[in-house]
Design a protein around this motif. Sequence first.
Motif, PDB file in Angstrom:
ATOM      1  N   VAL A   1      54.043   9.220  33.741  1.00  0.00           N
ATOM      2  CA  VAL A   1      53.597   9.331  32.354  1.00  0.00           C
ATOM      3  C   VAL A   1      52.136   9.754  32.292  1.00  0.00           C
ATOM      4  O   VAL A   1      51.751  10.642  31.505  1.00  0.00           O
ATOM      5  CB  VAL A   1      53.819   8.001  31.624  1.00  0.00           C
ATOM      6  N   HIS A   2      51.296   9.133  33.116  1.00  0.00           N
ATOM      7  CA  HIS A   2      49.885   9.502  33.123  1.00  0.00           C
ATOM      8  C   HIS A   2      49.699  10.971  33.516  1.00  0.00           C
ATOM      9  O   HIS A   2      48.884  11.693  32.905  1.00  0.00           O
ATOM     10  CB  HIS A   2      49.112   8.604  34.084  1.00  0.00           C
ATOM     11  N   ASP A   3      50.438  11.390  34.519  1.00  0.00           N
ATOM     12  CA  ASP A   3      50.301  12.778  34.958  1.00  0.00           C
ATOM     13  C   ASP A   3      50.782  13.736  33.881  1.00  0.00           C
ATOM     14  O   ASP A   3      50.172  14.800  33.649  1.00  0.00           O
ATOM     15  CB  ASP A   3      51.092  12.997  36.254  1.00  0.00           C
ATOM     16  N   ALA A   4      51.891  13.382  33.218  1.00  0.00           N
ATOM     17  CA  ALA A   4      52.397  14.254  32.150  1.00  0.00           C
ATOM     18  C   ALA A   4      51.395  14.337  31.000  1.00  0.00           C
ATOM     19  O   ALA A   4      51.136  15.431  30.446  1.00  0.00           O
ATOM     20  CB  ALA A   4      53.743  13.730  31.657  1.00  0.00           C
ATOM     21  N   LEU A   5      50.817  13.195  30.605  1.00  0.00           N
ATOM     22  CA  LEU A   5      49.829  13.198  29.528  1.00  0.00           C
ATOM     23  C   LEU A   5      48.586  13.986  29.940  1.00  0.00           C
ATOM     24  O   LEU A   5      48.006  14.748  29.127  1.00  0.00           O
ATOM     25  CB  LEU A   5      49.459  11.770  29.177  1.00  0.00           C
ATOM     26  N   ALA A   6      48.176  13.832  31.188  1.00  0.00           N
ATOM     27  CA  ALA A   6      46.999  14.566  31.672  1.00  0.00           C
ATOM     28  C   ALA A   6      47.251  16.065  31.628  1.00  0.00           C
ATOM     29  O   ALA A   6      46.372  16.852  31.223  1.00  0.00           O
ATOM     30  CB  ALA A   6      46.652  14.117  33.085  1.00  0.00           C
ATOM     31  N   ARG A   7      48.425  16.474  32.053  1.00  0.00           N
ATOM     32  CA  ARG A   7      48.726  17.905  32.014  1.00  0.00           C
ATOM     33  C   ARG A   7      48.723  18.422  30.573  1.00  0.00           C
ATOM     34  O   ARG A   7      48.274  19.551  30.309  1.00  0.00           O
ATOM     35  CB  ARG A   7      50.085  18.161  32.674  1.00  0.00           C
ATOM     36  N   ARG A   8      49.248  17.585  29.657  1.00  0.00           N
ATOM     37  CA  ARG A   8      49.236  18.020  28.254  1.00  0.00           C
ATOM     38  C   ARG A   8      47.812  18.131  27.717  1.00  0.00           C
ATOM     39  O   ARG A   8      47.494  19.051  26.939  1.00  0.00           O
ATOM     40  CB  ARG A   8      50.029  17.008  27.413  1.00  0.00           C
ATOM     41  N   LEU A   9      46.918  17.245  28.086  1.00  0.00           N
ATOM     42  CA  LEU A   9      45.532  17.283  27.625  1.00  0.00           C
ATOM     43  C   LEU A   9      44.762  18.448  28.227  1.00  0.00           C
ATOM     44  O   LEU A   9      43.672  18.776  27.753  1.00  0.00           O
ATOM     45  CB  LEU A   9      44.826  15.968  27.967  1.00  0.00           C
ATOM     46  N   LEU A  10      45.297  19.032  29.268  1.00  0.00           N
ATOM     47  CA  LEU A  10      44.640  20.166  29.913  1.00  0.00           C
ATOM     48  C   LEU A  10      45.237  21.495  29.479  1.00  0.00           C
ATOM     49  O   LEU A  10      44.915  22.540  30.059  1.00  0.00           O
ATOM     50  CB  LEU A  10      44.731  20.033  31.439  1.00  0.00           C
ATOM     51  N   THR A  11      46.125  21.449  28.490  1.00  0.00           N
ATOM     52  CA  THR A  11      46.689  22.691  27.973  1.00  0.00           C
ATOM     53  C   THR A  11      45.878  23.156  26.770  1.00  0.00           C
ATOM     54  O   THR A  11      44.972  22.463  26.288  1.00  0.00           O
ATOM     55  CB  THR A  11      48.161  22.492  27.566  1.00  0.00           C
ATOM     56  N   VAL A  12      46.215  24.321  26.279  1.00  0.00           N
ATOM     57  CA  VAL A  12      45.531  24.897  25.103  1.00  0.00           C
ATOM     58  C   VAL A  12      46.591  25.264  24.077  1.00  0.00           C
ATOM     59  O   VAL A  12      47.587  25.934  24.417  1.00  0.00           O
ATOM     60  CB  VAL A  12      44.723  26.142  25.482  1.00  0.00           C
ATOM     61  N   PRO A  13      46.460  24.862  22.827  1.00  0.00           N
ATOM     62  CA  PRO A  13      45.349  24.022  22.330  1.00  0.00           C
ATOM     63  C   PRO A  13      45.674  22.548  22.509  1.00  0.00           C
ATOM     64  O   PRO A  13      46.827  22.168  22.690  1.00  0.00           O
ATOM     65  CB  PRO A  13      45.290  24.414  20.856  1.00  0.00           C
ATOM     66  N   VAL A  14      44.668  21.723  22.436  1.00  0.00           N
ATOM     67  CA  VAL A  14      44.831  20.277  22.477  1.00  0.00           C
ATOM     68  C   VAL A  14      44.011  19.684  21.336  1.00  0.00           C
ATOM     69  O   VAL A  14      42.850  20.061  21.141  1.00  0.00           O
ATOM     70  CB  VAL A  14      44.386  19.706  23.837  1.00  0.00           C
ATOM     71  N   PRO A  15      44.593  18.810  20.554  1.00  0.00           N
ATOM     72  CA  PRO A  15      43.824  18.213  19.451  1.00  0.00           C
ATOM     73  C   PRO A  15      42.610  17.475  19.978  1.00  0.00           C
ATOM     74  O   PRO A  15      42.675  16.741  20.972  1.00  0.00           O
ATOM     75  CB  PRO A  15      44.833  17.261  18.799  1.00  0.00           C
ATOM     76  N   GLU A  16      41.457  17.679  19.283  1.00  0.00           N
ATOM     77  CA  GLU A  16      40.248  17.009  19.721  1.00  0.00           C
ATOM     78  C   GLU A  16      40.386  15.497  19.627  1.00  0.00           C
ATOM     79  O   GLU A  16      39.763  14.748  20.402  1.00  0.00           O
ATOM     80  CB  GLU A  16      39.057  17.485  18.874  1.00  0.00           C
ATOM     81  N   SER A  17      41.228  15.037  18.710  1.00  0.00           N
ATOM     82  CA  SER A  17      41.405  13.582  18.575  1.00  0.00           C
ATOM     83  C   SER A  17      42.012  12.972  19.829  1.00  0.00           C
ATOM     84  O   SER A  17      41.705  11.823  20.178  1.00  0.00           O
ATOM     85  CB  SER A  17      42.281  13.277  17.361  1.00  0.00           C
ATOM     86  N   GLU A  18      42.885  13.717  20.498  1.00  0.00           N
ATOM     87  CA  GLU A  18      43.516  13.194  21.703  1.00  0.00           C
ATOM     88  C   GLU A  18      42.510  13.111  22.846  1.00  0.00           C
ATOM     89  O   GLU A  18      42.471  12.128  23.592  1.00  0.00           O
ATOM     90  CB  GLU A  18      44.709  14.065  22.106  1.00  0.00           C
ATOM     91  N   LEU A  19      41.672  14.174  22.967  1.00  0.00           N
ATOM     92  CA  LEU A  19      40.654  14.141  24.018  1.00  0.00           C
ATOM     93  C   LEU A  19      39.648  13.040  23.723  1.00  0.00           C
ATOM     94  O   LEU A  19      39.204  12.334  24.639  1.00  0.00           O
ATOM     95  CB  LEU A  19      39.963  15.496  24.114  1.00  0.00           C
ATOM     96  N   TYR A  20      39.302  12.897  22.454  1.00  0.00           N
ATOM     97  CA  TYR A  20      38.366  11.837  22.091  1.00  0.00           C
ATOM     98  C   TYR A  20      38.966  10.465  22.377  1.00  0.00           C
ATOM     99  O   TYR A  20      38.272   9.552  22.845  1.00  0.00           O
ATOM    100  CB  TYR A  20      37.991  11.959  20.615  1.00  0.00           C
TER     101      TYR A  20
END
Length: 888
Positions: free
Chosen positions: A734-753
Motif C-alpha cells: 500500500v505504501h509503495d502504491a501510494l508513493a508511486r501515485r504521489l510521484l505521478t503527474v498531476p498530483v493534488p497539492e493537498s495529497e503532497l502536503y
Amino acid sequence: MNLAQLHYTSAPPGPDGSGFRFTAVSPGVPATLLREAEQLIGYEPPRDLPDRPDGEQLKSFPRSLSCTELSDGGRLLCRSVYTGADYSGRWGNFHAHAVHLPAGVRLPDGALPITAWESPRWADATPPGGRPEPIDRFAPSGLLRRDGLVAFARSRADRLAAFFADLRTLADGSDARQIVLVERDSADVAQWIALACTVLPRELAHRLTFTTYTRRPLQARQQIVGALPSSEPVGHDHRFRVHDGTGRTAAEPVADVWAEVCARIWTAGRPELFRDAVRDAGDTAGEVGPLAVTALAERIALPAVARAAAARWATDHAAALPEPTLTALIGELARETGPGDVGDGDVGDGEDATGSRDSRDSGDSRDFGGGEPAALAALLARLDGQVPTAVSAPLAARVLTLTVRGRGPVPALGAGSLTPQVRAALSRDLAPALRHGIADTRGPAIGRPLELLRVADLLDVDCADLLPEYAGRAARELVSGEPAGDRTAATGEPAGDRTRVSAEPTRDRAPADAKAAGARTGGARSDAALLDAVHAHPALRTALFGALNALAAAHPVAVAGRLAGSGLPVAPDPRFPHLRMCVLGDAAGPAGGDRRGRFRAVLQTAGVSPHADPAVLHTAFRLVWPDELPTGEEASLLLNELGSDAHRLAGTRDPLVAAALAAPAEDAAVPLLAADLLRCFTAELAPAHRVPLLLLEFTALLGTDGEGENWVERVRALRDGAVEPVPDQVTRRVHDALARRLLTVPVPESELYALARSGDPALLAAYERAARGAAVAERLRTVPSYAAARFCDWTAYPDTHPGWEATRTALLAKVLRPVVRAMPAEDQAAVEEALRRTGRGRLDAYRAWNRPGALGRLAGRLTGRGRREDAGATWHGDVQPPAGGGAR
C-alpha cells in the motif's frame, strides 16, 4: 581271527622273574607293546573295601573293563579284576586279561568293545601252560541286554540328556574334556558306556575309549572314565566333566536337542530306533532331524524344539520318506502334546482341535525357541497337495491352533486344506482367540490381525463387529507407516480418539516426503497384504475405505503421499470421494505446471460435485496447494468459478484470504482478489482481515476514477485503526502504491502536503524508495516537464516536518541534481520553460538552486536544501560568474 592276548598278574619265580609280570602272551607280541600295555592294565582296589576279603567279598570289588588307544594306532581291550592274595600270601594281587586290536581291526563279528563286559571268555587266572587259547568271539553277558539297559536308562532318566550332550561334544572333537562317571558299581558304568555306544554312530562307538573303574581318575587316559565314590575326587578340574549317578548332585539343565531326543528314545524303551535312523538317514553324528523324525513316527513324545527340528528335516526330505513314516510323522506333529502347550486359552485336558484326546506327557512344549510353529507351517506348505487332505488336515489344524494361540506365523491355507469336520472344530475352539487377536492393539494392525482375519474368514468366524475399529487402526497405520499400537503406547492417546476428523481446516502434519516415509522396511509388503485382503474381503474393504476416507478428508497430503498409485480399488465406488482424490490424484498430472487445471482434474476424480459435497473442495485445495498458497490470479479464479457459498461451506475461504494477505508485491492480481473477497464475504470477514483487504483494494483504485481524495489520510487511518497489526507485506504494498501515485503527474497539492505534514516514517520511506527507483529516474531523464514537477514538489512545504525536510532535501541532492546536471541544453531550457509557466518565482528558485557558488548556496537555503556544498566542486555545464558580479 586270532587276536594276540596278554595275561598279567603276580606269579611265582620263573624264567621271567617273580612278582607282577606277564604270565601268558600270544606268540609274536613285540616287547614294545608289552611295555606300553604294562602301564595300562594295573588295578588298585577301592580304599573303602576290606583289605583281606573272603571269597564272597571279592565278588563286590569293581571290575575294570578298559579300551585304550595305543601309540601304534591300535587298541588294548583289557579286563582287570582283584584276586586278593598272590602265590606268596601277600594281599593286593589282581589279574589282567587283555586283547590287542591292531589299527583297523575290530572284535569278531564286529562287536563293540563294551559288549565284551563280563564275557565268559575273560579269564581270572593264567591259562595252563602259559598259552592263551584263541578267541573266536566274545559271548556277551546278560547285563547288557536290551531290557536291562532300558531299565537302567529309566533309572537315570534325569541325567541321560546331560550325559549324551557331553558325549556328543566329546565324540565330534568340539570338546576334548574327559567324562567321569561316578557310580557305586562298575557294572553301572558299563551300562552307561553301552547307552553311549548305542546313540553314537557305529564308527564313533568303535573308536570310543573307556574304563569302567579306576581309583585315580586324574591319571586315566580314556575318554570315559568310571569311578567309585571312594575314588580320588576330580574336584573342579577343567579337564573333566563329572556325571554322578549316585544322586549326590543334581543334574544340570541341557540345551542339546539331540541329547534330549536320545534320552527320550531310551526312556521310551525303543533303542532300536537309533539303528533305524541310521538305516533311513545315514550314519550322521549329532544331527537331530532324522532321529526326531524316527522317534515321532513311533509316537515318542518330544519337546517343541525337537518337534521343530523334525519338521524342518522332513520338509527338506519329504520326497525320500516312506509313506507310512511320513503319515505317522504328520499325525504325531498334528497331535496336541499336552495342556497349555500354546499358552493361555489353550484347549484343556489334552483335547486338540480335531476333538481327539491324549494324556501322554511330552514335557513342557511351550518353549517356542525352536520355532515349532514356523517349522510346522513350512512342512504344511511343502506337503500341500502332496498328501491326502485327510492326512494333512490335522497338521493344518495344529498349525492354525499354534498360530492363533501362540502368535506364530499364519500359514496360507485354502478351503481345501481342511476337512469339514476339522474346520467346524477349529471354528468352535479358536473363535474367541481369533476375535481377541484381531482386536489386539499391541502390535501392527497390518500384520498379525490381518492374517487372523483371513483365518477367521477361512473358518467362518463372524468378526463383522470388530471391523470398524480394526479398519480405523489399519488406516492410520497405512497412512503413517508405523504401527498404530506404537503411537498409542508412546502418546497415551486412545485408539478410538484418533479416528475423529477435526472440523477446523488444518494443515497436514505429514513428513515432507510422505512417500519416502512409507518406503520403510516392510511397508511395501504390508501394503500388498492389505491390498490382497481388501480384494478378498468386501466387508473389510468397506470399513477400511470408510476410515481412509475420513483420514483423507483430515490429512489429504499424508494419505495421498502413501496411497497415490497404490492400486487400492476405489475407482468403482463413489462413496469415498476424499479417498478417491488421494488415490487417483496422480492421474491428474504432476504437482507443478497448471495448478488450476490439476485442481479441476483432482476435483473431478472425487466423483461428486463440490456444490453437493463442499468438503471435497477443501480436500482438492489441499492436495493441489499442500505447502503453499495460490497466487492472486489462481485464488480469484477459484472464488469466481465456484462461488462464495462453496468456499464458505468447504472451509477454503480463509486460505483465499491468506493468499491475498501473504502475496508478494509483484503479484498484480492481489488487489482485485481483495476486492472480490470484500464483495463475497462482506459480513463474515474478521476485523483483522478486513482492514488489510481494504488497503489492498485501495491500491487498485489509485490512479483510477474511483481513487477519490485524501489518499494519505485514508491509508493512515485504515492502517493505524486496525485491531491487529497489518501484515508487513500488505503495508509495504500500500505504501509503495501510494508513493508511486504521489510521484505521478498531476498530483493534488493537498495529497503532497498531507504527506509532508504527516511526517509518517513508513510513508516517507516508501516515497523516497519509489523516487530513487528506476522508473522515476527514467522519466526524469526523458521528460523535462516531469523533472520540473518534481522540483516543485521537492522544494515545497519547507520546515513542515523534520521527516519531510530530510526526505525532500535528500531527493533534491541525490536524485534530481545528478539528472539535471547531466541534461543537454535543450532539456534544460524545457525544464525552465515548464517552471516559468508555473509562476510564483519557481524559475528563479530553480536557477539559483542549479547555479554553483554563493548564490547557489543562498538559493539552497531559501529552498530548504540546507546543505553547504563544496565551493571547489565543479559540475557539468557550470559557467564561471563574471568578475564583479556582472550579468552573464
